[in-house]
Design a protein around this motif. Sequence first.
Motif, PDB file in Angstrom:
ATOM      1  N   ASN A 186     -41.569  40.745  28.090  1.00  0.00           N
ATOM      2  CA  ASN A 186     -41.632  39.601  29.012  1.00  0.00           C
ATOM      3  C   ASN A 186     -40.246  39.277  29.551  1.00  0.00           C
ATOM      4  N   LYS A 233     -33.050  30.347  28.719  1.00  0.00           N
ATOM      5  CA  LYS A 233     -31.802  30.997  28.333  1.00  0.00           C
ATOM      6  C   LYS A 233     -31.031  31.394  29.593  1.00  0.00           C
ATOM      7  N   ASN A 247     -40.115  31.739  27.814  1.00  0.00           N
ATOM      8  CA  ASN A 247     -38.917  31.147  27.209  1.00  0.00           C
ATOM      9  C   ASN A 247     -37.604  31.726  27.718  1.00  0.00           C
ATOM     10  N   LYS A 248     -37.605  32.911  28.310  1.00  0.00           N
ATOM     11  CA  LYS A 248     -36.327  33.501  28.726  1.00  0.00           C
ATOM     12  C   LYS A 248     -35.689  32.758  29.905  1.00  0.00           C
ATOM     13  N   TYR A 258     -46.390  37.804  20.604  1.00  0.00           N
ATOM     14  CA  TYR A 258     -45.641  36.731  19.937  1.00  0.00           C
ATOM     15  C   TYR A 258     -46.526  35.536  19.563  1.00  0.00           C
ATOM     16  N   THR A 313     -44.496  30.138  24.186  1.00  0.00           N
ATOM     17  CA  THR A 313     -43.353  30.761  24.852  1.00  0.00           C
ATOM     18  C   THR A 313     -43.754  31.702  25.993  1.00  0.00           C
ATOM     19  N   GLY A 314     -45.057  31.811  26.280  1.00  0.00           N
ATOM     20  CA  GLY A 314     -45.489  32.635  27.423  1.00  0.00           C
ATOM     21  C   GLY A 314     -46.035  33.989  26.985  1.00  0.00           C
ATOM     22  N   GLY A 316     -38.433  36.467  17.836  1.00  0.00           N
ATOM     23  CA  GLY A 316     -38.295  37.838  18.328  1.00  0.00           C
ATOM     24  C   GLY A 316     -36.857  38.271  18.146  1.00  0.00           C
ATOM     25  N   SER A 317     -36.058  38.060  19.194  1.00  0.00           N
ATOM     26  CA  SER A 317     -34.640  38.398  19.085  1.00  0.00           C
ATOM     27  C   SER A 317     -33.831  37.231  18.515  1.00  0.00           C
ATOM     28  N   GLY A 318     -34.389  36.030  18.461  1.00  0.00           N
ATOM     29  CA  GLY A 318     -33.820  34.970  17.624  1.00  0.00           C
ATOM     30  C   GLY A 318     -33.166  33.782  18.291  1.00  0.00           C
ATOM     31  N   SER A 319     -32.800  33.862  19.572  1.00  0.00           N
ATOM     32  CA  SER A 319     -32.020  32.747  20.106  1.00  0.00           C
ATOM     33  C   SER A 319     -32.885  31.562  20.529  1.00  0.00           C
ATOM     34  N   THR A 320     -34.193  31.740  20.622  1.00  0.00           N
ATOM     35  CA  THR A 320     -35.034  30.579  20.914  1.00  0.00           C
ATOM     36  C   THR A 320     -34.996  29.618  19.732  1.00  0.00           C
ATOM     37  N   SER A 343     -42.246  31.250  17.918  1.00  0.00           N
ATOM     38  CA  SER A 343     -42.161  32.675  17.590  1.00  0.00           C
ATOM     39  C   SER A 343     -40.721  33.101  17.360  1.00  0.00           C
TER      40      SER A 343
HETATM   41  C1  LIG Z   1     -39.045  36.855  23.923  1.00  0.00           C
HETATM   42  C2  LIG Z   1     -40.266  36.114  23.511  1.00  0.00           C
HETATM   43  C3  LIG Z   1     -40.305  35.424  22.289  1.00  0.00           C
HETATM   44  C4  LIG Z   1     -39.211  35.493  21.285  1.00  0.00           C
HETATM   45  O1  LIG Z   1     -38.087  34.744  21.630  1.00  0.00           O
HETATM   46  P1  LIG Z   1     -36.689  35.140  21.004  1.00  0.00           P
HETATM   47  O2  LIG Z   1     -35.723  34.201  21.561  1.00  0.00           O
HETATM   48  O3  LIG Z   1     -36.432  36.567  21.405  1.00  0.00           O
HETATM   49  O4  LIG Z   1     -36.812  35.044  19.513  1.00  0.00           O
HETATM   50  C5  LIG Z   1     -41.434  34.694  21.992  1.00  0.00           C
HETATM   51  N1  LIG Z   1     -42.482  34.658  22.824  1.00  0.00           N
HETATM   52  C6  LIG Z   1     -42.494  35.318  23.984  1.00  0.00           C
HETATM   53  C7  LIG Z   1     -43.716  35.247  24.824  1.00  0.00           C
HETATM   54  C8  LIG Z   1     -41.376  36.061  24.383  1.00  0.00           C
HETATM   55  O5  LIG Z   1     -41.402  36.724  25.536  1.00  0.00           O
END
Ligand SMILES: *Cc1c(COP(=O)(O)O)cnc(C)c1O
Length: 410
Positions: A112, A82, A78-79, A360, A398-399, A245-249, A243
């Motif tokens: 990741n 972004k 997912n990164k 995740y 998201t990988g 994590g840090s929230g911007s997805t 998922s």
């Molecule tokens: C970073 C990540 C997430 C979380 O995404 P955020 O935008 O940080 O909430 C979810 N799944 C995977 C595999 C990631 O690498």
Amino acid sequence: MSDLDIPSPFSEIPLYPLQYLHPSPIHPLPHLSTSATDAANTKDTTANKDGQNPSSHPRINIWCKREDHGSPLACSGNKYRKLEYIVPDILRPQKDGRTVTILVTEGAIQSNHTVQVASVAAVLGLKAVVLLHKGTGGGLRSTTNPEVFQNTGNVQVVRMLGAEVRMLEPDESADDKDPVEPILQGLRDNGHVPYWIPSGASLHHLGGLGYARCAFEIAKQEVELSQRGTLKGSGRFDYIFVSFGSGSTVAGLIAGFKLLEKTRQQQGNNEERKQLPKRQVISIMSSPTKPKPYHEERAVRFARTAGEMIGLDPQNDISLDDVRLDDRFVGSAYGQLDPETKAALDRVARVDGLIGDPVYTGKTLRGLLHWVESGEIARDWSVRGGNSAELNVLFIHTGGQSALAAYSDI
Ligand SMILES: *Cc1c(COP(=O)(O)O)cnc(C)c1O
């Protein structure tokens, strides 16, 4: 990129393509759908022994959007979405008129995100420094083999991509210390022009745009899938699980779907006319470190930041009601593979051949299956006025599978 019908001003925000020219695939998970619907029905029948409510449970069609197959770059995830919106800012002359020479980012040991930044640096011809916090989460603490955990999986890939890895001890990255600024200053002293990308790119002001765009991609795929007759029921994904994590997805998705709804409403093509409840985005938290309200506030903030840039009215269009976080599946620690999450990963692999990741998507799959099998999703749907015999659920993959090697002892 094919035309996603993104309205202005969103369509004018510059983007540097890192994804394939086609959308990341969406496909059904047929065996998981059947087994989860069956489990939900069994629960329903036991709850209604008197037979009052015999066929109340809708069929749940579970689909998967393959963000792990979205980009040709290393370990697609997912990164990259972004970063597509961040790269134009990297390539611009910085405040002092100089051009960036080195990307600097951070993450947990098996991050990741750092892999994806390192591969973007490689294709842009830049250097990269990756800061890995040994104290973040419980992965390193719980492994039986710390050497393996710190050198395989994503760490190995980051090194292959040519990035410099700096491991930070827990006391170096404590809350009251900022290890980053001295590192950036050290690079400047050596003639570099560093560009800082915070953890998961979420605190970056452009970090939410990628998934706002993804909302439009999903909407376009929905139309194609229902025209082909494969997406049934409402012809839309009624629930989306992703998922946190840090929230911007999730924040980006919320902003993007808001803009989509608003645009469709203006075109007279809204959900209310079809008498459908609003689609729901549900985000499964991956870490117990901070409480849910902390993350909810961040998600609203990130969604508003993205919303403002894409043409929404941030205060009026986006509120806490749009953010549905679930903190029940965080397990024992961030980055720790608990037995329940492992069971969910194994189950999905064995019925539909789908491999998730330990940090995740494993937790998200566990959460999604709970929502379906406990009947929560059907109840949520009917409480909000839904009455179809089928419900479409989209799991966003998201990988992150590249971390699996580091978890081989579990
Ligand atoms: C970073 C990540 C997430 C979380 O995404 P955020 O935008 O940080 O909430 C979810 N799944 C995977 C595999 C990631 O690498």
